[in-house]
Write a protein that holds these residues in place. Structure first.
Motif, PDB file in Angstrom:
ATOM      1  N   LEU A 240      -4.410  12.821  -0.374  1.00 42.66           N
ATOM      2  CA  LEU A 240      -2.966  12.567  -0.204  1.00 42.66           C
ATOM      3  C   LEU A 240      -2.101  14.211   0.783  1.00 42.66           C
ATOM      4  O   LEU A 240      -1.406  14.216   1.879  1.00 42.66           O
TER       5      LEU A 240
ATOM      6  N   VAL B  24      -6.761  -1.525   0.894  1.00 42.92           N
ATOM      7  CA  VAL B  24      -6.282  -0.406   2.151  1.00 42.92           C
ATOM      8  C   VAL B  24      -6.535   0.215   1.536  1.00 42.92           C
ATOM      9  O   VAL B  24      -7.431   1.360   1.809  1.00 42.92           O
ATOM     10  N   LEU B  25      -5.867   0.817   0.701  1.00 39.02           N
ATOM     11  CA  LEU B  25      -6.208   1.684   0.050  1.00 39.02           C
ATOM     12  C   LEU B  25      -7.175   2.198  -1.096  1.00 39.02           C
ATOM     13  O   LEU B  25      -8.261   3.450  -0.955  1.00 39.02           O
TER      14      LEU B  25
ATOM     15  N   LYS C 149       1.138   4.449  -2.681  1.00 38.40           N
ATOM     16  CA  LYS C 149       0.592   5.107  -2.489  1.00 38.40           C
ATOM     17  C   LYS C 149       1.446   6.749  -2.476  1.00 38.40           C
ATOM     18  O   LYS C 149       1.294   7.666  -2.843  1.00 38.40           O
TER      19      LYS C 149
ATOM     20  N   GLY D  78      -3.649   8.208   5.055  1.00 43.03           N
ATOM     21  CA  GLY D  78      -2.663   7.499   5.226  1.00 43.03           C
ATOM     22  C   GLY D  78      -1.595   7.566   5.037  1.00 43.03           C
ATOM     23  O   GLY D  78      -0.599   6.831   4.898  1.00 43.03           O
TER      24      GLY D  78
ATOM     25  N   ALA E 106       0.722  -1.053  -0.328  1.00 46.14           N
ATOM     26  CA  ALA E 106      -0.526   0.005  -0.291  1.00 46.14           C
ATOM     27  C   ALA E 106       0.784   1.127   0.346  1.00 46.14           C
ATOM     28  O   ALA E 106       0.322   1.762  -0.674  1.00 46.14           O
ATOM     29  N   GLU E 107       1.842   1.639   0.666  1.00 48.31           N
ATOM     30  CA  GLU E 107       2.989   2.570   0.540  1.00 48.31           C
ATOM     31  C   GLU E 107       3.804   2.523  -0.413  1.00 48.31           C
ATOM     32  O   GLU E 107       3.902   3.693  -0.848  1.00 48.31           O
TER      33      GLU E 107
ATOM     34  N   LEU F 148      -9.503   4.018   2.206  1.00 48.21           N
ATOM     35  CA  LEU F 148      -8.803   5.111   2.132  1.00 48.21           C
ATOM     36  C   LEU F 148      -9.386   6.388   1.489  1.00 48.21           C
ATOM     37  O   LEU F 148      -9.346   7.385   1.137  1.00 48.21           O
TER      38      LEU F 148
ATOM     39  N   LEU G 215       0.086   4.769   6.991  1.00 49.21           N
ATOM     40  CA  LEU G 215       0.530   3.379   6.941  1.00 49.21           C
ATOM     41  C   LEU G 215       1.860   2.293   7.654  1.00 49.21           C
ATOM     42  O   LEU G 215       0.815   1.470   7.889  1.00 49.21           O
TER      43      LEU G 215
END
Length: 107
Positions: A82, A57-58, A20, A87, A16-17, A61, A90
């Motif tokens: 963002l 997860v994203l 992102k 997020g 996810a990171e 969000l 995370l």
């Protein structure tokens, strides 16, 4: 030392990171599709299920959306979210924060 060795977090959070970060950098823009999940799994070096968990997860969000049979896309509001810090935590360990850990037999 790779990112997995340095970070004791769950693998899906690292996925996810990574996604992102690409959105934040502008590499992946609103309404543009992400690579196919299998390709993304291969590129990031994680299992397909882990990539699916990370994208879920994203989506939760509001940073991604999925169109059945079309793919997963960057949400139009992702850049604004963002900038507001959605997020940001995370990898900060806030998932499940505030919930006590339970041990076997503690119920």
């Amino acid at each position: 030392m790779n990112q997995r060795e340095r970070t004791p977090e769950f693998a899906y959070m690292l996925v996810a990171e990574a996604i992102k970060s690409r959105i934040e950098s502008g590499e992946w823009r609103p309404h543009r599709p992400l690579p196919a999940e299998r390709r993304l799994a291969q590129e990031l070096g994680y299992a397909l299920g882990t990539v699916r968990h990370g994208t879920r997860v994203l989506r939760d969000l509001g940073l991604l959306y999925t169109v059945p049979a079309k793919g997963t896309f960057v949400a139009p509001e992702a850049p604004a979210l963002l900038r507001r810090g959605v997020g940001a935590d995370l990898l900060g360990g806030s998932f499940g924060a505030g919930r006590p850990l339970r041990t076997v037999g503690s119920e």
